[in-house]
Design a protein around this motif. Structure first.
Motif, mmCIF file in Angstrom:
data_model
loop_
_atom_site.group_PDB
_atom_site.id
_atom_site.type_symbol
_atom_site.label_atom_id
_atom_site.label_comp_id
_atom_site.label_asym_id
_atom_site.label_seq_id
_atom_site.Cartn_x
_atom_site.Cartn_y
_atom_site.Cartn_z
ATOM 1 N N CYS A 114 46.582 158.622 38.570
ATOM 2 C CA CYS A 114 47.128 157.589 39.200
ATOM 3 C C CYS A 114 46.753 157.104 40.706
ATOM 4 O O CYS A 114 46.616 155.950 41.137
ATOM 5 C CB CYS A 114 48.607 157.743 39.341
ATOM 6 S SG CYS A 114 49.462 158.104 37.781
ATOM 7 N N ILE A 115 46.669 158.318 41.621
ATOM 8 C CA ILE A 115 45.952 158.189 42.787
ATOM 9 C C ILE A 115 44.696 157.115 42.619
ATOM 10 O O ILE A 115 44.423 156.217 43.403
ATOM 11 C CB ILE A 115 45.823 159.231 43.530
ATOM 12 C CG1 ILE A 115 47.049 159.869 43.839
ATOM 13 C CG2 ILE A 115 44.967 159.054 45.030
ATOM 14 C CD1 ILE A 115 47.098 161.331 44.844
ATOM 15 N N ARG A 116 43.657 157.603 41.820
ATOM 16 C CA ARG A 116 42.547 157.010 41.813
ATOM 17 C C ARG A 116 42.526 155.678 41.200
ATOM 18 O O ARG A 116 41.774 154.749 41.424
ATOM 19 C CB ARG A 116 41.674 157.959 40.607
ATOM 20 C CG ARG A 116 40.934 159.240 41.507
ATOM 21 C CD ARG A 116 39.985 159.653 40.451
ATOM 22 N NE ARG A 116 40.480 160.431 39.233
ATOM 23 C CZ ARG A 116 40.952 161.665 39.440
ATOM 24 N NH1 ARG A 116 40.845 162.475 40.531
ATOM 25 N NH2 ARG A 116 41.568 162.399 38.261
ATOM 26 N N ASP A 117 43.623 155.360 40.530
ATOM 27 C CA ASP A 117 44.067 153.773 40.034
ATOM 28 C C ASP A 117 44.690 152.938 40.851
ATOM 29 O O ASP A 117 45.010 151.911 40.662
ATOM 30 C CB ASP A 117 44.702 154.136 38.525
ATOM 31 C CG ASP A 117 44.267 153.049 37.465
ATOM 32 O OD1 ASP A 117 43.168 152.322 37.820
ATOM 33 O OD2 ASP A 117 45.012 152.482 36.657
ATOM 34 N N VAL A 118 44.933 153.475 42.150
ATOM 35 C CA VAL A 118 45.941 152.492 43.018
ATOM 36 C C VAL A 118 45.203 151.221 43.250
ATOM 37 O O VAL A 118 45.824 150.343 43.565
ATOM 38 C CB VAL A 118 45.922 153.479 44.296
ATOM 39 C CG1 VAL A 118 46.630 152.368 45.316
ATOM 40 C CG2 VAL A 118 47.102 154.480 44.170
ATOM 41 N N GLU A 162 53.363 162.136 47.115
ATOM 42 C CA GLU A 162 53.382 161.406 48.354
ATOM 43 C C GLU A 162 51.994 160.741 48.728
ATOM 44 O O GLU A 162 52.336 159.618 49.295
ATOM 45 C CB GLU A 162 53.738 162.573 49.562
ATOM 46 C CG GLU A 162 54.209 161.776 50.814
ATOM 47 C CD GLU A 162 54.713 162.731 51.938
ATOM 48 O OE1 GLU A 162 55.269 162.162 52.952
ATOM 49 O OE2 GLU A 162 54.552 163.720 51.740
ATOM 50 N N THR A 163 50.944 161.373 48.351
ATOM 51 C CA THR A 163 49.855 160.585 48.804
ATOM 52 C C THR A 163 49.681 159.211 47.835
ATOM 53 O O THR A 163 49.486 157.994 48.241
ATOM 54 C CB THR A 163 48.750 161.230 48.426
ATOM 55 O OG1 THR A 163 48.602 162.469 49.403
ATOM 56 C CG2 THR A 163 47.410 160.590 48.607
ATOM 57 N N LEU A 164 50.217 159.307 46.557
ATOM 58 C CA LEU A 164 50.139 158.314 45.649
ATOM 59 C C LEU A 164 51.019 156.991 46.219
ATOM 60 O O LEU A 164 50.594 155.950 46.043
ATOM 61 C CB LEU A 164 50.667 158.746 44.335
ATOM 62 C CG LEU A 164 51.162 157.602 43.392
ATOM 63 C CD1 LEU A 164 49.771 156.801 42.921
ATOM 64 C CD2 LEU A 164 51.518 158.233 42.103
ATOM 65 N N LEU A 165 52.435 157.355 46.793
ATOM 66 C CA LEU A 165 53.081 156.376 47.341
ATOM 67 C C LEU A 165 52.621 155.955 48.358
ATOM 68 O O LEU A 165 52.734 154.651 48.683
ATOM 69 C CB LEU A 165 54.520 157.168 47.421
ATOM 70 C CG LEU A 165 55.255 157.513 46.384
ATOM 71 C CD1 LEU A 165 56.435 158.270 46.552
ATOM 72 C CD2 LEU A 165 55.543 156.529 45.265
ATOM 73 N N HIS A 166 51.961 156.534 49.423
ATOM 74 C CA HIS A 166 51.445 156.196 50.642
ATOM 75 C C HIS A 166 50.249 155.124 50.333
ATOM 76 O O HIS A 166 50.088 154.265 50.866
ATOM 77 C CB HIS A 166 50.944 157.282 51.424
ATOM 78 C CG HIS A 166 50.204 156.793 52.681
ATOM 79 N ND1 HIS A 166 51.102 156.413 53.702
ATOM 80 C CD2 HIS A 166 48.804 156.814 53.002
ATOM 81 C CE1 HIS A 166 50.003 156.159 54.784
ATOM 82 N NE2 HIS A 166 49.150 156.312 54.303
ATOM 83 N N GLU A 167 49.302 155.568 49.282
ATOM 84 C CA GLU A 167 48.200 154.507 49.093
ATOM 85 C C GLU A 167 48.520 153.531 48.233
ATOM 86 O O GLU A 167 47.957 152.444 48.520
ATOM 87 C CB GLU A 167 47.341 155.333 48.060
ATOM 88 C CG GLU A 167 46.533 156.792 49.000
ATOM 89 C CD GLU A 167 45.847 156.366 49.858
ATOM 90 O OE1 GLU A 167 44.905 155.222 49.740
ATOM 91 O OE2 GLU A 167 45.787 156.789 50.985
ATOM 92 N N ASP A 196 63.259 160.218 51.128
ATOM 93 C CA ASP A 196 62.639 160.484 52.015
ATOM 94 C C ASP A 196 61.583 158.913 52.541
ATOM 95 O O ASP A 196 61.707 158.306 53.419
ATOM 96 C CB ASP A 196 61.588 161.264 52.183
ATOM 97 C CG ASP A 196 60.645 161.246 53.604
ATOM 98 O OD1 ASP A 196 61.372 161.488 54.679
ATOM 99 O OD2 ASP A 196 59.499 161.686 53.711
ATOM 100 N N GLN A 197 61.186 158.361 51.415
ATOM 101 C CA GLN A 197 60.417 157.141 51.655
ATOM 102 C C GLN A 197 61.632 155.810 51.874
ATOM 103 O O GLN A 197 61.017 154.854 52.663
ATOM 104 C CB GLN A 197 59.662 156.883 50.326
ATOM 105 C CG GLN A 197 58.550 157.936 49.946
ATOM 106 C CD GLN A 197 57.351 157.894 50.929
ATOM 107 O OE1 GLN A 197 57.176 156.555 51.400
ATOM 108 N NE2 GLN A 197 56.816 158.731 51.332
#
Length: 269
Positions: free
Chosen positions: A110-114, A163-168, A217-218
Motif C-alpha cells: 500500500c505504501i508503494r501504491d500511494v 503510520e508511514t502509509l498514513l503520512h505518505e 493519534d492522527q
C-alpha cells in the motif's frame, strides 16, 4: 477524537434477509433498493486495474476489498459498494472510484501504491497479510512470555509501517476509513492454526488496538484530515468466509454495505 463506525446505529446489516437486497436509501417518501448484479464481464484484476486520477474515493488494500475470486460471482467488495447503490447514483459512482485493492497486498504494498491514490476519501484494508506472515513466530518458543515479547516487537514495526502509509498519503481535507482485521473462521483449516489459534486471536486484538490508537493519534494532529475506523469484527460471522480468511459473497456484501453507510453519512455519495 476518531470514532469507530459502529458508534453509529447500523444494526440493520446483521440480518441475513438483507444480504441479497440492494443498498437501502430513502429519497423523500420513497425507499429504494437496487438489486445486485450477479455477473460482470468487464472485470479487471490486481495491478492491471487502471488508475482513475479523477476519482473521489480510492480503495487500497488486500482481499477484504479484492475478494472477487472467493465470492462465486466475480464481484469483490468494491464492486458491491457500487452495485448496491440506487441506479441514478451507480453510473456516476463508477467514474468516482479508484480501485487499487489487490488480493495479497501488505501494508508495504500500500505504501508503494500511494502515488496512485486520488480523491478526498481513502479506504484502507491492510495488515491481515502482514500478520499471517508472522504466524511461524508464534511457535518460536513454548514460553508464552517470549512469544508475546517477539510479537509485540513485530506489531510495533507494522504499526510504524501503517503510520508511514498514513503520512505518505496525507492531504488537507482528506478523509480516511481504516478497516480493522477480522477474526476469520480459523476452524475451517484447523491444521494451519493448530496450537496457536487462541494466541493468534490475542495478537489480532493487539494489532487492532494499535490501529485504533493510530487513528486517534492522527485525528488529534488533524491537519484538516479525518480518521475513522470500521470494526469488521462486529458483523463478520463464520458464514461470511470462503475459507479461513477470505470473504465470500455474504461477507463482501456486508463489508460493502457498511462502507456505503460511511460514504452516505459523510456526504460522499
Amino acid at each position: 477524537m476518531s470514532k469507530a463506525i459502529d458508534d453509529i446505529d447500523n444494526n440493520w446489516y446483521i440480518d441475513e434477509q438483507f444480504d441479497d437486497k440492494g443498498f437501502e436509501v430513502t429519497f423523500g417518501n420513497d425507499t429504494m433498493y437496487d438489486s445486485p448484479v450477479i455477473t460482470n464481464t468487464n472485470l479487471t484484476f490486481g495491478n492491471y486495474q487502471k488508475v482513475n486520477t479523477k476519482a473521489d474515493v480510492t480503495f487500497v488494500g488486500d482481499s477484504v476489498l479484492d475478494c472477487k475470486y472467493y465470492t462465486g460471482t466475480g464481484l469483490g467488495t468494491v464492486d458491491y459498494v457500487i452495485q448496491q447503490l440506487p441506479a441514478h447514483l451507480k453510473d456516476k459512482a463508477k467514474e468516482r472510484v479508484n480501485n487499487r485493492s489487490v488480493d495479497g497486498y501488505t501494508i508495504y504494498d500500500c505504501i508503494r501504491d500511494v502515488k496512485n491514490m486520488y480523491g478526498d476519501t481513502i479506504i484502507i484494508s491492510a495488515g491481515g497479510n502482514d500478520l499471517l506472515a508472522k504466524l511461524p513466530m508464534l511457535k518460536v518458543s513454548k514460553d508464552m512470555n517470549v512469544v508475546m515479547n517477539v510479537m509485540n516487537n513485530e506489531l510495533n514495526k507494522l504499526s510504524l509501517a501503517y503510520e508511514t502509509l498514513l503520512h505518505e498519503s496525507k492531504k488537507h481535507g482528506r478523509n480516511f476509513l481504516l478497516l480493522t482485521t477480522y477474526d476469520g473462521n480459523l476452524a475451517f483449516n484447523p491444521q494451519r492454526f493448530a496450537g496457536v489459534d487462541e494466541i493468534a486471536k490475542s495478537i489480532l486484538s493487539m494489532w487492532n488496538e494499535r490501529l485504533y490508537r493510530l487513528a486517534n493519534d492522527q485525528q488529534r494532529r488533524n491537519n484538516g484530515q479525518n480518521f475513522d475506523v470500521l470494526e469488521l469484527r462486529n458483523f463478520m460471522a463464520t458464514t461470511c468466509y470462503y475459507n479461513e480468511i477470505e470473504p465470500n459473497k455474504c461477507g463482501a456484501k456486508r463489508i460493502a454495505k457498511n462502507i456505503n453507510k460511511y460514504l452516505f453519512d459523510n456526504g460522499v455519495w
